[in-house]
Design an enzyme around this catalytic site. Structure first.
Site, PDB file in Angstrom:
ATOM      1  N   ASP A  13       6.090  -2.679   4.270  1.00 56.59           N
ATOM      2  CA  ASP A  13       7.182  -1.185   4.848  1.00 56.59           C
ATOM      3  C   ASP A  13       6.498  -1.389   3.330  1.00 56.59           C
ATOM      4  OD1 ASP A  13       7.275  -2.160   7.561  1.00 56.59           O
ATOM      5  OD2 ASP A  13       8.894  -3.152   6.810  1.00 56.59           O
ATOM      6  N   LYS A  16       3.187   1.803   1.942  1.00 61.52           N
ATOM      7  CA  LYS A  16       1.157   2.364   1.829  1.00 61.52           C
ATOM      8  C   LYS A  16       0.869   2.882   3.138  1.00 61.52           C
ATOM      9  CE  LYS A  16       1.246  -2.134   4.320  1.00 61.52           C
ATOM     10  NZ  LYS A  16       3.107  -2.207   4.167  1.00 61.52           N
ATOM     11  N   ASN A  38       2.079  -4.210  15.127  1.00 62.06           N
ATOM     12  CA  ASN A  38       3.330  -4.975  15.110  1.00 62.06           C
ATOM     13  C   ASN A  38       3.243  -4.480  12.860  1.00 62.06           C
ATOM     14  OD1 ASN A  38       1.072  -5.591  13.324  1.00 62.06           O
ATOM     15  ND2 ASN A  38       1.322  -7.992  12.870  1.00 62.06           N
ATOM     16  N   ALA A  39       1.982  -3.296  12.772  1.00 60.44           N
ATOM     17  CA  ALA A  39       2.413  -2.592  12.003  1.00 60.44           C
ATOM     18  C   ALA A  39       3.780  -1.350  11.472  1.00 60.44           C
ATOM     19  CB  ALA A  39       1.028  -1.935  10.920  1.00 60.44           C
ATOM     20  N   GLY A  40       4.172  -0.601  11.165  1.00 58.01           N
ATOM     21  CA  GLY A  40       4.742   0.581  11.497  1.00 58.01           C
ATOM     22  C   GLY A  40       4.938   1.788   9.579  1.00 58.01           C
ATOM     23  N   HIS A  41       3.581   2.477   9.859  1.00 53.53           N
ATOM     24  CA  HIS A  41       3.562   3.476   8.760  1.00 53.53           C
ATOM     25  C   HIS A  41       4.082   4.292   8.355  1.00 53.53           C
ATOM     26  CE1 HIS A  41       0.053   0.325   7.205  1.00 53.53           C
ATOM     27  NE2 HIS A  41       1.026  -0.686   6.996  1.00 53.53           N
ATOM     28  N   GLN A 223       1.072  -4.741   7.176  1.00 54.68           N
ATOM     29  CA  GLN A 223       1.742  -5.839   5.864  1.00 54.68           C
ATOM     30  C   GLN A 223       1.641  -6.254   4.599  1.00 54.68           C
ATOM     31  OE1 GLN A 223      -0.386  -6.999   9.690  1.00 54.68           O
ATOM     32  NE2 GLN A 223       1.254  -5.952  10.179  1.00 54.68           N
TER      33      GLN A 223
HETATM   34  P1  GDP Z   1       4.881   0.847   5.243  1.00 57.53           P
HETATM   35  O1  GDP Z   1       4.427   0.201   6.486  1.00 57.53           O
HETATM   36  O2  GDP Z   1       3.985   0.280   3.926  1.00 57.53           O
HETATM   37  O3  GDP Z   1       3.777   2.139   5.407  1.00 57.53           O
HETATM   38  O4  GDP Z   1       6.066   1.117   5.024  1.00 57.53           O
HETATM   39  P2  GDP Z   1       6.833   1.902   5.880  1.00 57.53           P
HETATM   40  O5  GDP Z   1       6.328   3.352   6.826  1.00 57.53           O
HETATM   41  O6  GDP Z   1       7.163   0.561   7.364  1.00 57.53           O
HETATM   42  O7  GDP Z   1       8.918   1.559   5.114  1.00 57.53           O
HETATM   43  C1  GDP Z   1       8.748   2.724   4.289  1.00 57.53           C
HETATM   44  C2  GDP Z   1       9.802   3.514   4.398  1.00 57.53           C
HETATM   45  O8  GDP Z   1      10.049   4.437   3.199  1.00 57.53           O
HETATM   46  C3  GDP Z   1       9.963   4.739   5.174  1.00 57.53           C
HETATM   47  O9  GDP Z   1      10.845   4.849   5.989  1.00 57.53           O
HETATM   48  C4  GDP Z   1       9.120   5.734   4.124  1.00 57.53           C
HETATM   49  O10 GDP Z   1       9.581   7.175   4.821  1.00 57.53           O
HETATM   50  C5  GDP Z   1      10.136   5.156   3.440  1.00 57.53           C
HETATM   51  N1  GDP Z   1       9.420   6.211   1.557  1.00 57.53           N
HETATM   52  C6  GDP Z   1       8.214   5.350   0.607  1.00 57.53           C
HETATM   53  N2  GDP Z   1       7.981   6.110   0.065  1.00 57.53           N
HETATM   54  C7  GDP Z   1       9.552   6.112  -0.044  1.00 57.53           C
HETATM   55  C8  GDP Z   1      10.770   6.958  -1.381  1.00 57.53           C
HETATM   56  O11 GDP Z   1       9.476   7.281  -2.703  1.00 57.53           O
HETATM   57  N3  GDP Z   1      11.085   7.182  -1.410  1.00 57.53           N
HETATM   58  C9  GDP Z   1      12.108   6.751  -0.136  1.00 57.53           C
HETATM   59  N4  GDP Z   1      13.608   7.151  -0.744  1.00 57.53           N
HETATM   60  N5  GDP Z   1      11.714   6.413   0.772  1.00 57.53           N
HETATM   61  C10 GDP Z   1      10.236   6.140   0.810  1.00 57.53           C
HETATM   62  P1  IMO Z   2       3.380  -2.668   7.435  1.00 61.04           P
HETATM   63  O1  IMO Z   2       1.913  -2.475   7.877  1.00 61.04           O
HETATM   64  C1  IMO Z   2       6.828  -5.889   8.007  1.00 61.04           C
HETATM   65  C2  IMO Z   2       6.443  -9.567   9.955  1.00 61.04           C
HETATM   66  C3  IMO Z   2       7.037  -9.735  11.214  1.00 61.04           C
HETATM   67  C4  IMO Z   2       7.291 -11.503  11.175  1.00 61.04           C
HETATM   68  C5  IMO Z   2       5.975 -11.934  10.190  1.00 61.04           C
HETATM   69  C6  IMO Z   2       4.692 -11.993  11.326  1.00 61.04           C
HETATM   70  O2  IMO Z   2       4.661  -2.408   8.836  1.00 61.04           O
HETATM   71  O3  IMO Z   2       3.895  -3.418   6.914  1.00 61.04           O
HETATM   72  P2  IMO Z   2       3.670 -10.701  13.405  1.00 61.04           P
HETATM   73  O4  IMO Z   2       4.409 -10.149  14.419  1.00 61.04           O
HETATM   74  O5  IMO Z   2       2.508 -10.351  12.497  1.00 61.04           O
HETATM   75  O6  IMO Z   2       3.396 -12.228  14.061  1.00 61.04           O
HETATM   76  O7  IMO Z   2       5.536 -10.790  12.794  1.00 61.04           O
HETATM   77  O8  IMO Z   2       5.505 -10.866  10.090  1.00 61.04           O
HETATM   78  N1  IMO Z   2       5.607  -8.303   9.580  1.00 61.04           N
HETATM   79  C7  IMO Z   2       5.660  -7.371   9.257  1.00 61.04           C
HETATM   80  N2  IMO Z   2       7.326  -7.173   8.077  1.00 61.04           N
HETATM   81  N3  IMO Z   2       6.123  -4.713   8.160  1.00 61.04           N
HETATM   82  C8  IMO Z   2       4.810  -5.240   8.789  1.00 61.04           C
HETATM   83  O9  IMO Z   2       3.864  -4.492   8.458  1.00 61.04           O
HETATM   84  C9  IMO Z   2       4.639  -6.378   9.612  1.00 61.04           C
HETATM   85  N4  IMO Z   2       4.414  -6.807  10.311  1.00 61.04           N
HETATM   86  C10 IMO Z   2       4.548  -8.074  10.691  1.00 61.04           C
HETATM   87  O10 IMO Z   2       8.686  -9.005  10.936  1.00 61.04           O
HETATM   88  O11 IMO Z   2       8.771 -11.633   9.907  1.00 61.04           O
HETATM   89 MG    MG Z   3       6.048  -0.573   7.634  1.00 61.85          MG
END
Ligand code: GDP
Ligand code: IMO
Ligand code: MG
Length: 436
Positions: A13, A16, A38-41, A223
């Protein structure tokens, strides 16, 4: 021909998705390398917020080829839902390609994920319960169903019935759980397969052809390396490799093509699920970071654990992955602090160390040794160039560089596409585009 890896630097998170979207304009293809739903981008554009789980984050760039790579585990109905939702928002998915070698997350995998969690003697890992662990287990045990198996209805029917029969034994005999109905599983998968078939192909061959033709690739990891199955805080990890080496394997791109490894690090730390996190804050500062950073899981909505930047873990990740440059995201979240802490070492059994323990029991016991860095107490969300950033913010990024051993070339100052400040002259030309 060069490829760029975009990987997390911490526990996931890190932003990416946002970075992948930002650099997709300069790339011909984006290949997602590992993980599954499991990922959320997250990508935030003027058209709104997009939360991508299986679809590569280049998809909002209509000219970029988006590849679901061989290292990904795909839940077909989830992927269909994601694609239909994107289409409904006017996003074209014509350039999507799904690797035949990717494995399928079958309906029994999330069931097993939940059962394994509740039966684990040492307590829950806190998985996303999306079935990723059991799907990767089956892959390694050589009993997985692959995307290639979905290409033709006959084969799908045969392979899926065999796999359901085998897993029903496990569900009923070992766990005393309900068996799955094979007819239902076959018909649900066939329905999803009908939608996905036009996108399934020999993605690896296409990627190789594009690389040979001099096209530029982005490899998008899921991740973060602290969750990597080999080098993370085992067993509190995910079941795939979220490293630079894993990125090559999962994307089907040889390391020789890679000339840039971008580590995406948050300006502080977050973690979802159980496992060691030495800099975690259980106080109002941690809560303030959670609120300012909207630190709730993109996939599960769970509140993320929050804490200061962990320089020890950051250095471990940067070295082992050969990170060549760093994007520090969510810098704006720290705008309000008079002082910011960074863990420069751990203390274990009274001794200071900069080593990352391999034994998780030791990792649980380490305490952070902090260095204090002055904050900037100024809103940076409007910054667009290096000179817009306060000196103390730049000073903080310089402090992080001492741990990372690589230049910080970009700073995130907000979730929006445009809120990414290039810090060096040769940093990414954000939002730029290339000849196709
Ligand atoms: P990922 O899994 O690595 O793609 O990241 P996520 O999307 O799960 O989580 C990153 C969170 O931070 C999301 O809600 C983005 O919209 C937010 N985000 C990304 N870059 C920035 C930043 O520079 N500032 C702020 N405030 N939010 C950001
Ligand atoms: P992105 O790509 C944050 C964590 C889960 C748990 C561990 C194992 O959005 O960064 P799993 O379901 O993969 O077997 O869970 O890994 N986890 C993540 N934490 N961001 C993620 O993906 C994750 N994908 C898995 O919370 O601790
Ligand atoms: Mg994420």
């Amino acid at each position: 021909m060069p490829a760029t890896i975009i990987m997390g630097g911490q526990w996931g998170d890190e932003g990416k998705g946002k970075l992948t979207d930002a650099l997709a304009g300069q790339s011909h293809l984006v290949v997602r390398a590992n993980g599954g739903s499991n990922a959320g981008h997250t990508v935030v554009t003027s058209a709104g917020t997009f939360k991508l789980h299986l679809v590569p984050s280049g998809i909002l760039n209509p000219e970029c080829v988006s590849v679901v790579g061989p290292g990904v585990v795909v839940d077909p109905p989830s992927l269909v839902r994601e694609l239909v939702a994107l289409q409904a928002r006017g996003i074209t998915i014509d350039q999507l390609l799904i690797s035949e070698r990717a494995h399928v997350v079958m309906p029994y995998h999330p069931v097993l994920d939940a059962l394994e969690e509740t039966h684990r003697e040492s307590g829950e890992i806190g998985t996303t319960r999306r079935g990723n662990g059991p799907a990767y287990s089956d892959k390694v045990a050589r009993r997985g169903v692959r995307i290639a198996d979905l290409r033709k209805p006959d084969r799908l029917d045969k392979i899926v019935r065999e796999a359901v029969a085998e897993h029903n034994e496990l569900l009923t005999r070992f766990y005393g759980a309900q068996p799955l109905d094979p007819d239902q599983v076959v018909s649900d998968l066939e329905l999803a397969a009908q939608f996905l078939r036009p996108f399934i192909g020999d993605a690896e061959a296409r990627v190789q052809e594009m690389l040979i033709a001099g096209k530029r690739a982005l490899i998008e990891c899921a991740q973060g390396p602290m969750l990597d199955v080999d080098f993370g805080t085992y067993p509190y990890v995910t079941s795939s490799s979220s490293s630079a080496a894993g990125a090559c394997q999962g994307a089907g791109i040889a390391p020789v093509h890679v000339d840039r490894v971008i580590g995406v690090y948050k300006a502080y730390s977050t973690r979802v699920g159980a496992g060691p996190m030495p800099t975690e804050l259980h106080d109002e500062t941690g809560e303030l970071i959670r609120q300012r950073g909207r630190e709730y899981g993109t996939s599960t909505g769970r509140p993320r654990r929050t804490g200061w930047f962990d320089g020890v873990a950051a250095r471990h990740v940067a070295r082992w992955n050969g990170v060549t440059e760093v994007a520090v995201t969510l810098t704006d979240v720290l705008d309000v602090f008079e002082e910011i802490q960074v863990a420069r070492a751990y203390r274990l059994d009274g001794e200071e160390t900069t080593a990352v323990p391999s034994l998780v029991d030791d990792y649980f016991r380490v305490e952070p040794v902090y260095e204090t860095v002055p904050g900037w107490q100024q809103d940076v969300t409007g910054a667009r160039t290096r000179s817009d950033l306060p000196e103390n913010a730049l000073g903080y990024l310089r402090t992080l560089e001492t741990f990372l051993g690589a230049p910080v070339t970009m700073a995130g100052v907000g979730p929006g596409r445009e809120q990414l400040v290039p810090l060096t002259a040769d940093a990414a030309i954000l939002g730029g585009s290339i000849a196709r």
